[in-house]
Design a protein around this motif. Structure first.
Motif, PDB file in Angstrom:
ATOM      1  N   GLN A  98       0.838  -1.201   0.000  1.00 54.53           N
ATOM      2  CA  GLN A  98       0.000   0.000   0.000  1.00 54.53           C
ATOM      3  C   GLN A  98       0.874   1.253   0.000  1.00 54.53           C
ATOM      4  O   GLN A  98       0.632   2.182  -0.766  1.00 54.53           O
ATOM      5  CB  GLN A  98      -0.902   0.035   1.231  1.00 54.53           C
ATOM      6  N   GLN A  99       1.856   1.266   0.892  1.00 53.19           N
ATOM      7  CA  GLN A  99       2.734   2.434   0.998  1.00 53.19           C
ATOM      8  C   GLN A  99       3.491   2.670  -0.300  1.00 53.19           C
ATOM      9  O   GLN A  99       3.665   3.806  -0.732  1.00 53.19           O
ATOM     10  CB  GLN A  99       3.716   2.243   2.162  1.00 53.19           C
ATOM     11  N   MET A 100       3.918   1.610  -0.926  1.00 51.14           N
ATOM     12  CA  MET A 100       4.705   1.745  -2.149  1.00 51.14           C
ATOM     13  C   MET A 100       3.856   2.102  -3.359  1.00 51.14           C
ATOM     14  O   MET A 100       4.245   2.954  -4.159  1.00 51.14           O
ATOM     15  CB  MET A 100       5.451   0.444  -2.431  1.00 51.14           C
ATOM     16  N   TYR A 101       2.705   1.433  -3.537  1.00 52.59           N
ATOM     17  CA  TYR A 101       1.977   1.509  -4.799  1.00 52.59           C
ATOM     18  C   TYR A 101       0.696   2.340  -4.805  1.00 52.59           C
ATOM     19  O   TYR A 101       0.350   2.896  -5.843  1.00 52.59           O
ATOM     20  CB  TYR A 101       1.592   0.104  -5.271  1.00 52.59           C
ATOM     21  N   GLU A 102      -0.069   2.353  -3.709  1.00 51.23           N
ATOM     22  CA  GLU A 102      -1.396   2.969  -3.784  1.00 51.23           C
ATOM     23  C   GLU A 102      -1.284   4.447  -4.137  1.00 51.23           C
ATOM     24  O   GLU A 102      -0.472   5.175  -3.583  1.00 51.23           O
ATOM     25  CB  GLU A 102      -2.194   2.727  -2.509  1.00 51.23           C
ATOM     26  N   VAL A 154       2.328   9.195 -14.964  1.00 47.46           N
ATOM     27  CA  VAL A 154       2.466   9.987 -13.727  1.00 47.46           C
ATOM     28  C   VAL A 154       2.751   9.062 -12.550  1.00 47.46           C
ATOM     29  O   VAL A 154       3.619   9.334 -11.716  1.00 47.46           O
ATOM     30  CB  VAL A 154       1.200  10.842 -13.480  1.00 47.46           C
ATOM     31  N   TRP A 155       2.030   7.948 -12.480  1.00 46.96           N
ATOM     32  CA  TRP A 155       2.201   7.004 -11.381  1.00 46.96           C
ATOM     33  C   TRP A 155       3.604   6.392 -11.367  1.00 46.96           C
ATOM     34  O   TRP A 155       4.263   6.339 -10.321  1.00 46.96           O
ATOM     35  CB  TRP A 155       1.121   5.926 -11.487  1.00 46.96           C
ATOM     36  N   ILE A 156       4.084   5.945 -12.529  1.00 49.19           N
ATOM     37  CA  ILE A 156       5.421   5.348 -12.608  1.00 49.19           C
ATOM     38  C   ILE A 156       6.488   6.388 -12.245  1.00 49.19           C
ATOM     39  O   ILE A 156       7.470   6.067 -11.568  1.00 49.19           O
ATOM     40  CB  ILE A 156       5.681   4.730 -14.001  1.00 49.19           C
ATOM     41  N   ASP A 157       6.306   7.624 -12.673  1.00 44.71           N
ATOM     42  CA  ASP A 157       7.241   8.687 -12.306  1.00 44.71           C
ATOM     43  C   ASP A 157       7.277   8.847 -10.783  1.00 44.71           C
ATOM     44  O   ASP A 157       8.344   8.962 -10.180  1.00 44.71           O
ATOM     45  CB  ASP A 157       6.849   9.991 -12.997  1.00 44.71           C
ATOM     46  N   TRP A 158       6.092   8.853 -10.159  1.00 43.90           N
ATOM     47  CA  TRP A 158       6.000   8.963  -8.703  1.00 43.90           C
ATOM     48  C   TRP A 158       6.694   7.780  -8.030  1.00 43.90           C
ATOM     49  O   TRP A 158       7.464   7.951  -7.084  1.00 43.90           O
ATOM     50  CB  TRP A 158       4.529   9.058  -8.299  1.00 43.90           C
ATOM     51  N   LEU A 159       6.453   6.558  -8.547  1.00 44.46           N
ATOM     52  CA  LEU A 159       7.103   5.369  -7.988  1.00 44.46           C
ATOM     53  C   LEU A 159       8.615   5.463  -8.111  1.00 44.46           C
ATOM     54  O   LEU A 159       9.346   5.151  -7.169  1.00 44.46           O
ATOM     55  CB  LEU A 159       6.621   4.105  -8.711  1.00 44.46           C
ATOM     56  N   SER A 160       9.088   5.881  -9.270  1.00 43.33           N
ATOM     57  CA  SER A 160      10.536   5.929  -9.507  1.00 43.33           C
ATOM     58  C   SER A 160      11.228   7.001  -8.665  1.00 43.33           C
ATOM     59  O   SER A 160      12.436   6.960  -8.495  1.00 43.33           O
ATOM     60  CB  SER A 160      10.834   6.139 -10.987  1.00 43.33           C
ATOM     61  N   HIS A 161      10.434   7.927  -8.115  1.00 36.52           N
ATOM     62  CA  HIS A 161      10.987   8.947  -7.220  1.00 36.52           C
ATOM     63  C   HIS A 161      10.758   8.593  -5.749  1.00 36.52           C
ATOM     64  O   HIS A 161      10.829   9.463  -4.882  1.00 36.52           O
ATOM     65  CB  HIS A 161      10.391  10.314  -7.543  1.00 36.52           C
ATOM     66  N   SER A 218       7.927   7.013  -4.170  1.00 34.11           N
ATOM     67  CA  SER A 218       6.566   6.931  -3.617  1.00 34.11           C
ATOM     68  C   SER A 218       6.384   7.853  -2.410  1.00 34.11           C
ATOM     69  O   SER A 218       5.857   7.452  -1.375  1.00 34.11           O
ATOM     70  CB  SER A 218       6.223   5.491  -3.211  1.00 34.11           C
ATOM     71  N   LYS A 219       6.819   9.085  -2.537  1.00 28.99           N
ATOM     72  CA  LYS A 219       6.766  10.030  -1.413  1.00 28.99           C
ATOM     73  C   LYS A 219       5.331  10.473  -1.125  1.00 28.99           C
ATOM     74  O   LYS A 219       4.528  10.656  -2.034  1.00 28.99           O
ATOM     75  CB  LYS A 219       7.651  11.226  -1.690  1.00 28.99           C
ATOM     76  N   ARG A 220       5.040  10.630   0.181  1.00 25.00           N
ATOM     77  CA  ARG A 220       3.708  11.036   0.631  1.00 25.00           C
ATOM     78  C   ARG A 220       3.811  12.191   1.622  1.00 25.00           C
ATOM     79  O   ARG A 220       4.822  12.345   2.293  1.00 25.00           O
ATOM     80  CB  ARG A 220       3.002   9.855   1.301  1.00 25.00           C
ATOM     81  N   ASP A 221       2.718  12.957   1.717  1.00 24.43           N
ATOM     82  CA  ASP A 221       2.681  14.030   2.710  1.00 24.43           C
ATOM     83  C   ASP A 221       2.273  13.453   4.063  1.00 24.43           C
ATOM     84  O   ASP A 221       2.062  12.244   4.201  1.00 24.43           O
ATOM     85  CB  ASP A 221       1.765  15.178   2.261  1.00 24.43           C
ATOM     86  N   PRO A 244      -0.066  11.093  -1.994  1.00 28.63           N
ATOM     87  CA  PRO A 244       1.144  11.115  -2.831  1.00 28.63           C
ATOM     88  C   PRO A 244       1.619  12.538  -3.121  1.00 28.63           C
ATOM     89  O   PRO A 244       0.806  13.436  -3.350  1.00 28.63           O
ATOM     90  CB  PRO A 244       0.697  10.437  -4.120  1.00 28.63           C
ATOM     91  N   ILE A 245       2.917  12.725  -3.068  1.00 26.38           N
ATOM     92  CA  ILE A 245       3.538  13.984  -3.458  1.00 26.38           C
ATOM     93  C   ILE A 245       4.157  13.748  -4.830  1.00 26.38           C
ATOM     94  O   ILE A 245       5.091  12.953  -4.972  1.00 26.38           O
ATOM     95  CB  ILE A 245       4.635  14.419  -2.467  1.00 26.38           C
TER      96      ILE A 245
END
Length: 137
Positions: A7-11, A110-117, A119-122, A127-128
């Motif tokens: 969940q933390q990594m992908y959602e 957009v999702w893959i870009d977020w994952l590759s950076h 999976s940062k969250r506020d 997701p950030i």
């Protein structure tokens, strides 16, 4: 424990759609039956950590099957995350079907870009998105 890590990594939610981690092997089997494809056979491999199976849903209908995703994630010297398979109803083989990876490319990129950076969250768990470079003339 694995469910929380996935969940933390992908959602991820963006543009009215969401990536959802299945809670159990029976969720994956149900997904395969609903979409009439073979993902149910991946349930044991997902539960044991050999593959990561995810569901792509409309944000307001996370209980309704839309598209199934198999991921490849490698940790180590060359960390990367990528989509291995994306399939909708009947593996999208019916007449004039648009492949989900093409139809939803705007979301997946957009999702893959977020994952590759990373999976940062506020602090609320949202997701950030990575900052994009602006092109200048």
């Amino acid at each position: 424990k694995r469910y929380g890590q996935l969940q933390q990594m992908y959602e991820f939610t963006y543009g009215g759609y969401s990536i959802v981690v299945p809670k159990s092997g029976s969720d994956i089997v149900s997904e395969g039956k609903t979409l009439n494809h073979c993902v149910g056979g991946y349930a044991d491999r997902h539960m044991s950590g050999k593959v990561d199976i995810l569901f792509f849903r409309k944000e307001r209908r996370k209980d309704r099957s839309l598209v199934t995703i198999e991921m490849v994630a490698r940790k180590g010297v060359s960390d990367f995350v990528e989509i291995r398979q994306v399939h909708g109803y009947r593996n999208d083989l019916y007449k004039n079907a648009v492949r989900p990876q093409d139809r939803y490319n705007w979301f997946f990129s957009v999702w893959i870009d977020w994952l590759s950076h990373g999976s940062k969250r506020d602090n609320k768990g949202r997701p950030i998105l990575p900052k994009t470079k602006e092109n200048t003339a």
